[in-house]
Design a protein around this motif. Structure first.
Motif, PDB file in Angstrom:
ATOM      1  N   UNK A   1       0.829  -1.202   0.000  1.00  0.00           N
ATOM      2  CA  UNK A   1       0.000   0.000   0.000  1.00  0.00           C
ATOM      3  C   UNK A   1       0.866   1.256   0.000  1.00  0.00           C
ATOM      4  N   UNK A   2       1.901   1.259   0.817  1.00  0.00           N
ATOM      5  CA  UNK A   2       2.804   2.408   0.892  1.00  0.00           C
ATOM      6  C   UNK A   2       3.514   2.614  -0.437  1.00  0.00           C
ATOM      7  N   UNK A   3       4.003   1.544  -1.029  1.00  0.00           N
ATOM      8  CA  UNK A   3       4.731   1.650  -2.288  1.00  0.00           C
ATOM      9  C   UNK A   3       3.832   2.185  -3.404  1.00  0.00           C
ATOM     10  N   UNK A   4       2.601   1.699  -3.474  1.00  0.00           N
ATOM     11  CA  UNK A   4       1.666   2.172  -4.500  1.00  0.00           C
ATOM     12  C   UNK A   4       1.409   3.662  -4.338  1.00  0.00           C
ATOM     13  N   UNK A   5       1.243   4.115  -3.094  1.00  0.00           N
ATOM     14  CA  UNK A   5       0.961   5.541  -2.865  1.00  0.00           C
ATOM     15  C   UNK A   5       2.167   6.412  -3.216  1.00  0.00           C
ATOM     16  N   UNK A   6       3.374   5.949  -2.884  1.00  0.00           N
ATOM     17  CA  UNK A   6       4.587   6.688  -3.249  1.00  0.00           C
ATOM     18  C   UNK A   6       4.715   6.755  -4.766  1.00  0.00           C
ATOM     19  N   UNK A   7       4.417   5.649  -5.439  1.00  0.00           N
ATOM     20  CA  UNK A   7       4.505   5.611  -6.902  1.00  0.00           C
ATOM     21  C   UNK A   7       3.494   6.571  -7.533  1.00  0.00           C
ATOM     22  N   UNK A   8       2.304   6.653  -6.960  1.00  0.00           N
ATOM     23  CA  UNK A   8       1.271   7.535  -7.496  1.00  0.00           C
ATOM     24  C   UNK A   8       1.640   9.008  -7.317  1.00  0.00           C
TER      25      UNK A   8
ATOM     26  N   UNK B   1      -0.895  11.540   2.761  1.00  0.00           N
ATOM     27  CA  UNK B   1      -2.088  10.840   2.275  1.00  0.00           C
ATOM     28  C   UNK B   1      -2.423   9.626   3.124  1.00  0.00           C
ATOM     29  N   UNK B   2      -1.395   8.960   3.648  1.00  0.00           N
ATOM     30  CA  UNK B   2      -1.594   7.747   4.444  1.00  0.00           C
ATOM     31  C   UNK B   2      -1.648   8.018   5.939  1.00  0.00           C
ATOM     32  N   UNK B   3      -1.463   9.291   6.312  1.00  0.00           N
ATOM     33  CA  UNK B   3      -1.463   9.689   7.726  1.00  0.00           C
ATOM     34  C   UNK B   3      -0.370   8.946   8.505  1.00  0.00           C
ATOM     35  N   UNK B   4       0.806   8.886   7.889  1.00  0.00           N
ATOM     36  CA  UNK B   4       1.982   8.276   8.506  1.00  0.00           C
ATOM     37  C   UNK B   4       3.102   9.305   8.560  1.00  0.00           C
ATOM     38  N   UNK B   5       4.094   9.058   9.400  1.00  0.00           N
ATOM     39  CA  UNK B   5       5.270   9.925   9.411  1.00  0.00           C
ATOM     40  C   UNK B   5       6.146   9.593   8.204  1.00  0.00           C
ATOM     41  N   UNK B   6       6.975  10.551   7.786  1.00  0.00           N
ATOM     42  CA  UNK B   6       7.889  10.296   6.670  1.00  0.00           C
ATOM     43  C   UNK B   6       8.858   9.149   6.977  1.00  0.00           C
TER      44      UNK B   6
ATOM     45  N   UNK C   1      10.072   5.828 -10.625  1.00  0.00           N
ATOM     46  CA  UNK C   1       9.773   4.401 -10.518  1.00  0.00           C
ATOM     47  C   UNK C   1      10.440   3.681 -11.681  1.00  0.00           C
ATOM     48  N   UNK C   2      11.187   2.632 -11.384  1.00  0.00           N
ATOM     49  CA  UNK C   2      11.876   1.878 -12.434  1.00  0.00           C
ATOM     50  C   UNK C   2      10.862   1.060 -13.228  1.00  0.00           C
ATOM     51  N   UNK C   3      11.316   0.508 -14.343  1.00  0.00           N
ATOM     52  CA  UNK C   3      10.438  -0.345 -15.150  1.00  0.00           C
ATOM     53  C   UNK C   3       9.942  -1.534 -14.327  1.00  0.00           C
ATOM     54  N   UNK C   4      10.872  -2.133 -13.566  1.00  0.00           N
ATOM     55  CA  UNK C   4      10.497  -3.240 -12.695  1.00  0.00           C
ATOM     56  C   UNK C   4       9.541  -2.757 -11.609  1.00  0.00           C
ATOM     57  N   UNK C   5       9.793  -1.550 -11.093  1.00  0.00           N
ATOM     58  CA  UNK C   5       8.919  -0.979 -10.073  1.00  0.00           C
ATOM     59  C   UNK C   5       7.492  -0.815 -10.559  1.00  0.00           C
ATOM     60  N   UNK C   6       7.333  -0.386 -11.824  1.00  0.00           N
ATOM     61  CA  UNK C   6       5.990  -0.238 -12.393  1.00  0.00           C
ATOM     62  C   UNK C   6       5.266  -1.583 -12.441  1.00  0.00           C
ATOM     63  N   UNK C   7       6.016  -2.652 -12.739  1.00  0.00           N
ATOM     64  CA  UNK C   7       5.418  -3.988 -12.757  1.00  0.00           C
ATOM     65  C   UNK C   7       4.910  -4.363 -11.359  1.00  0.00           C
ATOM     66  N   UNK C   8       5.696  -4.042 -10.348  1.00  0.00           N
ATOM     67  CA  UNK C   8       5.301  -4.348  -8.971  1.00  0.00           C
ATOM     68  C   UNK C   8       4.114  -3.496  -8.539  1.00  0.00           C
ATOM     69  N   UNK C   9       4.080  -2.237  -8.997  1.00  0.00           N
ATOM     70  CA  UNK C   9       2.940  -1.375  -8.699  1.00  0.00           C
ATOM     71  C   UNK C   9       1.648  -1.988  -9.217  1.00  0.00           C
ATOM     72  N   UNK C  10       1.656  -2.427 -10.481  1.00  0.00           N
ATOM     73  CA  UNK C  10       0.451  -2.997 -11.077  1.00  0.00           C
ATOM     74  C   UNK C  10       0.027  -4.271 -10.355  1.00  0.00           C
TER      75      UNK C  10
END
Length: 310
Positions: A9-16, A26-31, A59-68
Motif C-alpha cells: 500500500x505504501x509503495x503504491x501511494x509513493x509511486x502515485x 495521504x496515508x497519515x503516517x510519518x515520513x 519508478x523503475x520499469x520493474x517498479x511499475x510492474x510491482x505497482x500494477x
C-alpha cells in the motif's frame, strides 16, 4: 518473500504521488515510517523499485510492474472485505464524489452521518476546480459531483442541497461607508480565483454588468488562499460566505455592500442522466433526499442567520 499488504500500500501511494512526503500525508503516517516500509519492501528484491535523481523519485520499469501487481493484490483484499461485510447484510462498496473547491465547506456535513452508519463504504472525495469536477463526471469517473452552476453541455440529474451566497468582502482596514459601494469597488485591487472556477465566473459576470475597469488584480488557486489574501489587505474579492464563518463572525473581514449583492446560487449534487447508480450511490441519494433539511438546520444555522441579518 515476506512483504506485507501495508508495504504494498505504501509503495503504491509513493509511486502515485512521486513523493515520500505526499505519500506520508495521504496515508497519515510519518515520513520515516513510509521510508522504512519502502526499504523493507526493496530489501526483498534484487532489482531496484525506485531511483532518486536529484530530489525526484522515479519508478523503475520493474517498479511499475510491482505497482500494477500490488494494485491487483490490494483490490482482491478489498473485495474480500466487501464480500464479508455484504454477507453480514451491510451496505458495501465505493462512493466517489468530485467537489468544487469551495464545496469542501459543505460536502463533509452531508456525508458524515451516512458514512458512519455504513462502515463498509469506502469514500473517495476529490476536491478540485469546476472544470476538473465536470470532466470527472463526464468521464463517468465519479458517482456524483457537487457544483454551484449546472453544466450545460452534458445531461445531468440534480438534487439541490442548499444556497450558495456570494458577497464582496474586504479586511477591516478598507473604508467602505455606504450602502452601495459600487464605485469604490471599481478603484481597489481585486483578488480572483483561477480560470475555470465558478466563483471567478460569477465575479467576472458581475464586473462586466457594471463596467469595472481593468485594474490591479491578483489570481489565486483556492478559496482559502483568497481569504488569507483578503485578510492580509491585498485586495477585495467576491467570495462565498460559506468559507468565511470564523472570519465574519470574529470581524476579521467585513462585507462590502454593493448593488444587487448578495448573489445567490445553489449547491447541487449532480450525476449523469444516463448513469445507473450503484447500490451505494442510490442509498446515498436516498439519504440526501431524506436528511438534507435536518443537516442544514443542525450544521448551517449560522449561515441562514447571517444571510437574514444582511
Amino acid at each position: 518473500m515476506n512483504y506485507t499488504l501495508h508495504q504494498l500500500q505504501v509503495f503504491v501511494k509513493v509511486a502515485e504521488l512521486k513523493s515520500v512526503t505526499k505519500a506520508s500525508e495521504a496515508l497519515h503516517l510519518s515520513q520515516p515510517a513510509v521510508s522504512i516500509q519502502l526499504k523493507n519492501l526493496q530489501d526483498q528484491f534484487e532489482i531496484p523499485l525506485i531511483e532518486v535523481i536529484g530530489r525526484q523519485i522515479h519508478i523503475t520499469e520493474f517498479g511499475h510492474e510491482i505497482v500494477e501487481s500490488s494494485k491487483k493484490i490490494l483490490k482482491e483484499v478489498n473485495d474480500i472485505n466487501y464480500k464479508t461485510l455484504a454477507f453480514k447484510g451491510q451496505l458495501v462498496g465505493q462512493l466517489k464524489i468530485s467537489v468544487v473547491s469551495t464545496g469542501k465547506y459543505v460536502m463533509p456535513y452531508f456525508l458524515n452521518e451516512f458514512v458512519n452508519e455504513h462502515p463498509g463504504i469506502e469514500l473517495n472525495m476529490d476536491v478540485t476546480n469546476k472544470l476538473k469536477v465536470v470532466k470527472s463526471l463526464e468521464d463517468n469517473a465519479v458517482d456524483f459531483a457537487l457544483v454551484s452552476t449546472l453544466p450545460s453541455h452534458i445531461d445531468v440529474k440534480s438534487e439541490p442541497l442548499m444556497p450558495n451566497t456570494l458577497l464582496w468582502v474586504a479586511n477591516q482596514d478598507y473604508d467602505f461607508q455606504y450602502k452601495n459601494n459600487l464605485n469604490a469597488l471599481k478603484k481597489v485591487p481585486l483578488i480572483f480565483r483561477e480560470y475555470g472556477s465558478a466563483t471567478r465566473h460569477a465575479m467576472e459576470t458581475y464586473m462586466k454588468s457594471y463596467d469595472f475597469p481593468v485594474g490591479k488584480r491578483l489570481e489565486l488557486t483556492s478559496n482559502e488562499a483568497v481569504k488569507q489574501a483578503v485578510i492580509a489587505g491585498l485586495g477585495v474579492s467576491l467570495m462565498p460566505i460559506i468559507g468565511l464563518k470564523n472570519a465574519l463572525l470574529n470581524n476579521i473581514v467585513k462585507v462590502v455592500p454593493s448593488k444587487k449583492c448578495p448573489i445567490t446560487t445553489e449547491w447541487n449534487l449532480i450525476w449523469l442522466k444516463s448513469k445507473k447508480l450503484s447500490p451505494v450511490a442510490q442509498a446515498y441519494l436516498d439519504f440526501i433526499k431524506k436528511e438534507k433539511h435536518d443537516i442544514i438546520d443542525n450544521k448551517f444555522n449560522w449561515y441562514e442567520d447571517y444571510i437574514s441579518s444582511l
